[in-house]
Design a protein around this motif. Structure first.
Motif, mmCIF file in Angstrom:
data_model
loop_
_atom_site.group_PDB
_atom_site.id
_atom_site.type_symbol
_atom_site.label_atom_id
_atom_site.label_comp_id
_atom_site.label_asym_id
_atom_site.label_seq_id
_atom_site.Cartn_x
_atom_site.Cartn_y
_atom_site.Cartn_z
ATOM 1 N N GLY A 267 15.021 -42.338 24.992
ATOM 2 C CA GLY A 267 16.506 -42.689 24.364
ATOM 3 C C GLY A 267 17.210 -41.904 24.095
ATOM 4 N N GLN A 268 18.715 -42.516 23.749
ATOM 5 C CA GLN A 268 19.252 -41.337 23.687
ATOM 6 C C GLN A 268 19.568 -41.814 21.903
ATOM 7 O OE1 GLN A 268 23.566 -42.396 24.561
ATOM 8 N NE2 GLN A 268 24.504 -40.657 23.310
ATOM 9 N N SER B 291 32.142 -24.977 21.165
ATOM 10 C CA SER B 291 31.178 -24.428 22.243
ATOM 11 C C SER B 291 31.077 -25.420 22.505
ATOM 12 C CB SER B 291 29.936 -23.603 21.613
ATOM 13 O OG SER B 291 29.268 -24.082 22.794
ATOM 14 N N ASP B 292 30.891 -26.044 24.171
ATOM 15 C CA ASP B 292 30.719 -27.332 24.673
ATOM 16 C C ASP B 292 29.144 -27.067 25.043
ATOM 17 O OD1 ASP B 292 29.739 -24.997 26.892
ATOM 18 O OD2 ASP B 292 31.080 -25.948 28.465
ATOM 19 N N LYS B 293 28.297 -26.169 24.165
ATOM 20 C CA LYS B 293 26.986 -26.804 24.564
ATOM 21 C C LYS B 293 26.539 -27.978 23.484
ATOM 22 C CE LYS B 293 22.372 -22.990 24.558
ATOM 23 N NZ LYS B 293 22.544 -22.578 23.594
ATOM 24 N N GLN C 294 22.729 -31.175 20.980
ATOM 25 C CA GLN C 294 22.897 -30.513 22.240
ATOM 26 C C GLN C 294 23.368 -31.626 23.297
ATOM 27 O OE1 GLN C 294 19.505 -30.479 25.030
ATOM 28 N NE2 GLN C 294 20.250 -28.816 25.540
ATOM 29 N N ASN C 295 24.638 -31.117 23.973
ATOM 30 C CA ASN C 295 25.429 -31.274 24.648
ATOM 31 C C ASN C 295 24.901 -31.367 26.083
ATOM 32 O OD1 ASN C 295 28.194 -32.561 26.172
ATOM 33 N ND2 ASN C 295 29.256 -31.099 26.039
ATOM 34 N N VAL C 296 24.267 -32.872 26.766
ATOM 35 C CA VAL C 296 23.602 -33.341 28.117
ATOM 36 C C VAL C 296 24.171 -32.747 28.309
ATOM 37 C CG1 VAL C 296 21.808 -34.386 27.073
ATOM 38 C CG2 VAL C 296 23.675 -35.624 27.699
ATOM 39 N N ASN C 297 25.625 -33.423 28.671
ATOM 40 C CA ASN C 297 26.654 -33.170 29.431
ATOM 41 C C ASN C 297 27.410 -32.163 30.492
ATOM 42 O OD1 ASN C 297 26.924 -36.361 29.593
ATOM 43 N ND2 ASN C 297 28.361 -36.177 28.309
ATOM 44 N N TYR D 237 13.605 -33.565 26.331
ATOM 45 C CA TYR D 237 13.648 -34.183 25.364
ATOM 46 C C TYR D 237 14.904 -34.110 24.182
ATOM 47 C CZ TYR D 237 8.738 -32.579 25.190
ATOM 48 O OH TYR D 237 7.343 -32.480 26.450
ATOM 49 N N ALA D 238 14.931 -34.555 23.797
ATOM 50 C CA ALA D 238 16.531 -34.801 22.545
ATOM 51 C C ALA D 238 16.574 -33.115 21.965
ATOM 52 C CB ALA D 238 16.551 -35.889 21.907
ATOM 53 N N VAL D 239 17.697 -32.305 22.630
ATOM 54 C CA VAL D 239 17.174 -31.733 21.308
ATOM 55 C C VAL D 239 18.448 -31.396 20.133
ATOM 56 C CG1 VAL D 239 18.440 -28.644 21.682
ATOM 57 C CG2 VAL D 239 16.659 -30.328 23.266
#
Length: 383
Positions: free
Chosen positions: A49-50, A343-345, A361-364, A372-374
């Motif tokens: 989940g987010q 940063s787009d990271k 973390q920008n998963v896009n 994992y959620a980072v």
């Protein structure tokens, strides 16, 4: 004597030539106000989940996350391993409602804020009690911001929060709304009281006789002092709640460019039909020692606005190109760094009690969905 003088002069020149660059570098370093954000650590949470990072305990061993899809609360240790979760339905008497907008740690308690109440839990997410907010006038609910923070006053630990609007039911297009405005609420959990605090500063553009809707701050508490900005303002404010009005200060933020909505006529209504510039906005604000880190977008002039009828994915990319997220650092003396792109990271989220900033973390920006959620731990470093 002439030969000695020549040698002496040559030695002086050689010493100056050798030492000057070093001294210049040292002086430039001392006088520099240029910074960078360095990733120094990260945690991974194994959760389907987010997740939103809601709060970090001062001990660094407890992290509180929220899942906006089901309003679950997830408590982890400092490595990201899950300790326990809160999974009661939104209408349960132990819940804050359908959405946890903000949260914080206060000693051995967790305080979660919803749309109209606070809920207090222990460090096992066992419910202790809840407090309902006083009624507010016109406002908005904001999700995922650091809108609830501990504050120390006269030796007591209380909470300072933004609950979406002031404690008055006056419409925001009336002059009385601004004369009776309060930005924050001071929560005393022991006495179960809510006290409106912090009016507009005398230099505030929101006292210019025009009307504004949905004013929201970004703020950080340090002891009894709160430093804050409004999302759509170009001033940085500080206010000490232990001495109140005499401590209220404002200083200009030296943006490279920052377009502002001038407001609309008092006792009137906003004009949504006429095309205008896209307003600039402050998106996050952190106070690290004597320095303030601000992320913002400058806005877009009307003549540079892209075609808003084009395909949504293309439009978003074009808006991000024309109006990128930037950041700068401003010190107590008003000295500012040069703006640079974020940063787009990652997306800067909140700071801990040790001067570190935590970011999602920008998963896009990733080619594959992460397992994992980072969450990154960043340090502000002077160049």
């Amino acid at each position: 004597m002439k030969k000695i003088n020549a040698l002496f002069t040559c030695s002086i020149l050689l010493a100056f030539a050798c030492s000057s660059p070093k001294n210049n570098e040292e002086n430039q370093s001392i006088n520099s106000n240029e910074w960078e954000l360095q990733i120094v650590d990260s945690i991974q949470v194994d959760y389907l989940g987010q997740l939103m990072l809601l709060a970090i305990h001062p001990d660094g061993n407890h992290f509180l996350f929220g899942n906006s899809a089901n309003n679950h609360l997830i408590l982890t240790d400092g490595k990201g391993d899950i300790i326990t979760t809160y999974e009661e339905p939104a209408d349960a008497p132990t819940s804050v409602g359908p959405l946890t907008t903000s949260a914080t740690f206060l000693g051995d308690q967790i305080i979660a804020m919803g749309n109209n109440r606070l809920a207090v839990y222990d460090l096992k997410l066992q419910f202790l009690k809840s407090l309902k907010f006083p009624p507010i006038g016109r406002g908005m609910y904001y999700n995922g911001f650091d809108f609830l923070q501990p504050i120390s006053l006269q030796g007591e630990n209380e909470l300072l929060g933004f609950i979406g609007g002031p404690q008055n039911d006056i419409p925001s297009n009336q002059p009385e709304y601004y004369s009776q405005y309060n930005l924050f609420e001071l929560f005393n959990l022991d006495q179960e009281t809510f006290s409106p605090v912090v009016p507009f500063h005398e230099k505030s553009r929101f006292l210019n006789g025009e009307a504004f809707d949905f004013l929201a701050p970004k703020f950080q508490v340090d002891g009894s002092k709160v430093s804050f900005v409004y999302s759509n303002d170009s001033l940085l404010y500080s206010y000490d709640l232990s001495v109140e009005q005499d401590s209220f200060k404002a200083q200009s933020i030296p943006f490279d460019k920052f377009l502002l909505n001038p407001g609309y006529p008092m006792k009137g209504s906003p004009d949504y039909e006429t095309k205008t510039d896209r307003e600039g906005g402050i998106w996050s604000f952190f106070k690290i020692g004597d320095n303030h880190l601000i992320t913002y977008t400058s806005g877009i002039e009307l003549e540079n606005m892209p075609d808003l009828t084009q395909e949504m994915e293309i439009l978003i990319q074009e808006l991000e190109r024309l109006n990128p997220m930037k950041w700068l650092v401003l010190d107590e003396n008003g000295k500012s760094s040069r703006p640079q792109l974020v940063s787009d990271k990652y997306r800067l989220n909140r700071q801990d009690n040790h001067g570190f900033i935590w970011a999602d973390q920008n998963v896009n920006s990733l080619e594959e969905e992460p397992e994992y959620a980072v969450f990154y731990k960043l340090k502000l470093v002077q160049k």
